[in-house]
Design a protein around this motif. Structure first.
Motif, PDB file in Angstrom:
ATOM      1  N   ALA A  28       0.843  -1.205   0.000  1.00 19.78           N
ATOM      2  CA  ALA A  28       0.000   0.000   0.000  1.00 19.78           C
ATOM      3  C   ALA A  28       0.875   1.250   0.000  1.00 19.78           C
ATOM      4  O   ALA A  28       0.591   2.222  -0.710  1.00 19.78           O
ATOM      5  CB  ALA A  28      -0.927  -0.009   1.203  1.00 19.78           C
ATOM      6  N   THR A  29       1.955   1.216   0.765  1.00 20.16           N
ATOM      7  CA  THR A  29       2.878   2.351   0.802  1.00 20.16           C
ATOM      8  C   THR A  29       3.545   2.547  -0.552  1.00 20.16           C
ATOM      9  O   THR A  29       3.644   3.673  -1.047  1.00 20.16           O
ATOM     10  CB  THR A  29       3.955   2.131   1.884  1.00 20.16           C
ATOM     11  N   ARG A  30       4.004   1.446  -1.151  1.00 23.60           N
ATOM     12  CA  ARG A  30       4.651   1.539  -2.459  1.00 23.60           C
ATOM     13  C   ARG A  30       3.675   2.054  -3.520  1.00 23.60           C
ATOM     14  O   ARG A  30       4.036   2.855  -4.369  1.00 23.60           O
ATOM     15  CB  ARG A  30       5.215   0.177  -2.908  1.00 23.60           C
ATOM     16  N   LEU A  31       2.437   1.589  -3.474  1.00 20.51           N
ATOM     17  CA  LEU A  31       1.424   2.047  -4.419  1.00 20.51           C
ATOM     18  C   LEU A  31       1.206   3.548  -4.293  1.00 20.51           C
ATOM     19  O   LEU A  31       1.117   4.263  -5.292  1.00 20.51           O
ATOM     20  CB  LEU A  31       0.113   1.298  -4.188  1.00 20.51           C
ATOM     21  N   GLU A  32       1.166   4.015  -3.057  1.00 23.47           N
ATOM     22  CA  GLU A  32       0.998   5.455  -2.826  1.00 23.47           C
ATOM     23  C   GLU A  32       2.195   6.233  -3.377  1.00 23.47           C
ATOM     24  O   GLU A  32       2.032   7.284  -3.982  1.00 23.47           O
ATOM     25  CB  GLU A  32       0.813   5.742  -1.339  1.00 23.47           C
ATOM     26  N   HIS A  33       3.398   5.706  -3.209  1.00 20.62           N
ATOM     27  CA  HIS A  33       4.595   6.356  -3.770  1.00 20.62           C
ATOM     28  C   HIS A  33       4.508   6.443  -5.285  1.00 20.62           C
ATOM     29  O   HIS A  33       4.825   7.476  -5.872  1.00 20.62           O
ATOM     30  CB  HIS A  33       5.860   5.599  -3.370  1.00 20.62           C
ATOM     31  N   PHE A  34       4.079   5.358  -5.929  1.00 18.03           N
ATOM     32  CA  PHE A  34       3.940   5.382  -7.387  1.00 18.03           C
ATOM     33  C   PHE A  34       2.888   6.387  -7.831  1.00 18.03           C
ATOM     34  O   PHE A  34       3.067   7.074  -8.830  1.00 18.03           O
ATOM     35  CB  PHE A  34       3.607   3.992  -7.928  1.00 18.03           C
ATOM     36  N   ARG A  35       1.807   6.487  -7.089  1.00 19.81           N
ATOM     37  CA  ARG A  35       0.773   7.470  -7.436  1.00 19.81           C
ATOM     38  C   ARG A  35       1.317   8.895  -7.326  1.00 19.81           C
ATOM     39  O   ARG A  35       1.024   9.742  -8.165  1.00 19.81           O
ATOM     40  CB  ARG A  35      -0.450   7.295  -6.544  1.00 19.81           C
ATOM     41  N   LEU A  36       2.091   9.134  -6.291  1.00 22.93           N
ATOM     42  CA  LEU A  36       2.701  10.463  -6.142  1.00 22.93           C
ATOM     43  C   LEU A  36       3.652  10.758  -7.289  1.00 22.93           C
ATOM     44  O   LEU A  36       3.675  11.873  -7.823  1.00 22.93           O
ATOM     45  CB  LEU A  36       3.432  10.573  -4.803  1.00 22.93           C
ATOM     46  N   LEU A  37       4.439   9.764  -7.675  1.00 21.79           N
ATOM     47  CA  LEU A  37       5.350   9.950  -8.808  1.00 21.79           C
ATOM     48  C   LEU A  37       4.578  10.203 -10.098  1.00 21.79           C
ATOM     49  O   LEU A  37       4.967  11.046 -10.913  1.00 21.79           O
ATOM     50  CB  LEU A  37       6.250   8.724  -8.975  1.00 21.79           C
ATOM     51  N   GLU A  38       3.494   9.473 -10.298  1.00 21.79           N
ATOM     52  CA  GLU A  38       2.658   9.711 -11.487  1.00 21.79           C
ATOM     53  C   GLU A  38       2.134  11.142 -11.497  1.00 21.79           C
ATOM     54  O   GLU A  38       2.136  11.801 -12.537  1.00 21.79           O
ATOM     55  CB  GLU A  38       1.463   8.753 -11.502  1.00 21.79           C
ATOM     56  N   ASP A  39       1.660  11.614 -10.337  1.00 19.99           N
ATOM     57  CA  ASP A  39       1.146  12.979 -10.251  1.00 19.99           C
ATOM     58  C   ASP A  39       2.236  13.996 -10.570  1.00 19.99           C
ATOM     59  O   ASP A  39       2.002  14.959 -11.296  1.00 19.99           O
ATOM     60  CB  ASP A  39       0.558  13.254  -8.863  1.00 19.99           C
ATOM     61  N   LEU A  40       3.423  13.778 -10.027  1.00 21.41           N
ATOM     62  CA  LEU A  40       4.538  14.684 -10.315  1.00 21.41           C
ATOM     63  C   LEU A  40       4.875  14.658 -11.801  1.00 21.41           C
ATOM     64  O   LEU A  40       5.112  15.694 -12.416  1.00 21.41           O
ATOM     65  CB  LEU A  40       5.772  14.294  -9.497  1.00 21.41           C
ATOM     66  N   TYR A  41       4.911  13.485 -12.372  1.00 25.66           N
ATOM     67  CA  TYR A  41       5.243  13.331 -13.776  1.00 25.66           C
ATOM     68  C   TYR A  41       4.189  13.996 -14.654  1.00 25.66           C
ATOM     69  O   TYR A  41       4.500  14.643 -15.642  1.00 25.66           O
ATOM     70  CB  TYR A  41       5.361  11.837 -14.097  1.00 25.66           C
ATOM     71  N   ARG A  42       2.921  13.849 -14.284  1.00 25.38           N
ATOM     72  CA  ARG A  42       1.827  14.442 -15.041  1.00 25.38           C
ATOM     73  C   ARG A  42       1.900  15.963 -15.017  1.00 25.38           C
ATOM     74  O   ARG A  42       1.505  16.625 -15.969  1.00 25.38           O
ATOM     75  CB  ARG A  42       0.502  13.968 -14.456  1.00 25.38           C
ATOM     76  N   ASP A  43       2.380  16.522 -13.909  1.00 23.30           N
ATOM     77  CA  ASP A  43       2.469  17.973 -13.772  1.00 23.30           C
ATOM     78  C   ASP A  43       3.643  18.573 -14.534  1.00 23.30           C
ATOM     79  O   ASP A  43       3.742  19.790 -14.667  1.00 23.30           O
ATOM     80  CB  ASP A  43       2.582  18.367 -12.290  1.00 23.30           C
ATOM     81  N   MET A  44       4.499  17.725 -15.045  1.00 26.11           N
ATOM     82  CA  MET A  44       5.661  18.226 -15.783  1.00 26.11           C
ATOM     83  C   MET A  44       5.217  18.820 -17.118  1.00 26.11           C
ATOM     84  O   MET A  44       4.103  18.616 -17.584  1.00 26.11           O
ATOM     85  CB  MET A  44       6.658  17.089 -16.035  1.00 26.11           C
ATOM     86  N   ASP A  45       6.110  19.521 -17.747  1.00 28.81           N
ATOM     87  CA  ASP A  45       5.866  20.117 -19.066  1.00 28.81           C
ATOM     88  C   ASP A  45       5.555  18.996 -20.065  1.00 28.81           C
ATOM     89  O   ASP A  45       6.322  18.044 -20.179  1.00 28.81           O
ATOM     90  CB  ASP A  45       7.118  20.891 -19.499  1.00 28.81           C
ATOM     91  N   PRO A  46       4.433  19.074 -20.785  1.00 30.50           N
ATOM     92  CA  PRO A  46       4.050  18.009 -21.723  1.00 30.50           C
ATOM     93  C   PRO A  46       5.127  17.691 -22.751  1.00 30.50           C
ATOM     94  O   PRO A  46       5.271  16.553 -23.171  1.00 30.50           O
ATOM     95  CB  PRO A  46       2.791  18.548 -22.401  1.00 30.50           C
ATOM     96  N   ALA A  47       5.894  18.682 -23.186  1.00 27.38           N
ATOM     97  CA  ALA A  47       6.953  18.440 -24.173  1.00 27.38           C
ATOM     98  C   ALA A  47       7.997  17.485 -23.607  1.00 27.38           C
ATOM     99  O   ALA A  47       8.489  16.595 -24.298  1.00 27.38           O
ATOM    100  CB  ALA A  47       7.600  19.749 -24.579  1.00 27.38           C
ATOM    101  N   ASN A  48       8.328  17.648 -22.337  1.00 23.78           N
ATOM    102  CA  ASN A  48       9.292  16.749 -21.704  1.00 23.78           C
ATOM    103  C   ASN A  48       8.726  15.341 -21.580  1.00 23.78           C
ATOM    104  O   ASN A  48       9.432  14.355 -21.721  1.00 23.78           O
ATOM    105  CB  ASN A  48       9.680  17.267 -20.321  1.00 23.78           C
ATOM    106  N   VAL A  49       7.424  15.251 -21.274  1.00 27.64           N
ATOM    107  CA  VAL A  49       6.792  13.946 -21.125  1.00 27.64           C
ATOM    108  C   VAL A  49       6.846  13.193 -22.447  1.00 27.64           C
ATOM    109  O   VAL A  49       7.199  12.021 -22.498  1.00 27.64           O
ATOM    110  CB  VAL A  49       5.326  14.091 -20.628  1.00 27.64           C
ATOM    111  N   VAL A  50       6.511  13.872 -23.555  1.00 31.35           N
ATOM    112  CA  VAL A  50       6.556  13.240 -24.877  1.00 31.35           C
ATOM    113  C   VAL A  50       7.975  12.798 -25.194  1.00 31.35           C
ATOM    114  O   VAL A  50       8.205  11.681 -25.664  1.00 31.35           O
ATOM    115  CB  VAL A  50       6.001  14.206 -25.958  1.00 31.35           C
ATOM    116  N   ALA A  51       8.962  13.661 -24.929  1.00 29.22           N
ATOM    117  CA  ALA A  51      10.361  13.323 -25.197  1.00 29.22           C
ATOM    118  C   ALA A  51      10.789  12.125 -24.358  1.00 29.22           C
ATOM    119  O   ALA A  51      11.482  11.229 -24.852  1.00 29.22           O
ATOM    120  CB  ALA A  51      11.254  14.533 -24.916  1.00 29.22           C
ATOM    121  N   ASP A  52      10.373  12.083 -23.107  1.00 34.15           N
ATOM    122  CA  ASP A  52      10.716  10.958 -22.239  1.00 34.15           C
ATOM    123  C   ASP A  52      10.093   9.661 -22.745  1.00 34.15           C
ATOM    124  O   ASP A  52      10.731   8.613 -22.747  1.00 34.15           O
ATOM    125  CB  ASP A  52      10.263  11.222 -20.800  1.00 34.15           C
TER     126      ASP A  52
END
Length: 134
Positions: free
Chosen positions: A98-122
């Motif tokens: 459950a803790t690990r799942l929450e960490h992944f969700r937080l990382l997803e949220d951070l990643y989603r908030d990044m600049d879309p151009a960087n996300v596409v490049a990544d």
């Protein structure tokens, strides 16, 4: 002014565990129709729980031996030697995931908030690394 209390964790742990023990004793009596007598003595105080209203219960040791010939007795050192119950391992594992799942969700949220151009490049870089792009 006195600074942090070095015994706070111990007091909190005792209060939490003793409350759990009291609740479990009551549940055992209520839901399993068991006669329960619980006593604990601690520097912070003593506690007695008796699920039977009659003060003649529990019987003394001699009466216990006579009334219950197959009485199972245990003590602290015997309990310390027992392996941990599978439930505790399962609950620990569940908490871990459950803790690990929450960490992944937080990382997803951070990643989603990044600049879309960087996300596409990544994403393109990941596809190239994995050989998905020709």
């Amino acid at each position: 002014m006195g600074g942090p209390d070095p015994y706070r964790n111990s007091r909190v742990k005792f209060a939490r565990r003793s409350q759990t023990l009291k609740a479990k004793a009551h549940e055992l009596a209520k839901f399993c129709d068991a006669d329960v007598y619980l006593v604990f003595n601690h520097q912070r105080g003593s506690f007695v729980y008796n699920s039977v209203e009659d003060r003649s219960w529990p019987p003394n040791d001699k009466q216990l031996e006579q009334q219950y010939p197959n009485l199972e007795r245990t003590n602290f050192s015997k309990m310390e030697g027992l392996p941990e119950s599978p439930e505790s391992n399962l609950s620990r594992l569940t908490r871990y995931f459950a803790t690990r799942l929450e960490h992944f969700r937080l990382l997803e949220d951070l990643y989603r908030d990044m600049d879309p151009a960087n996300v596409v490049a990544d994403e393109e870089a990941l596809q190239i690394k994995s050989g998905e792009c020709d």
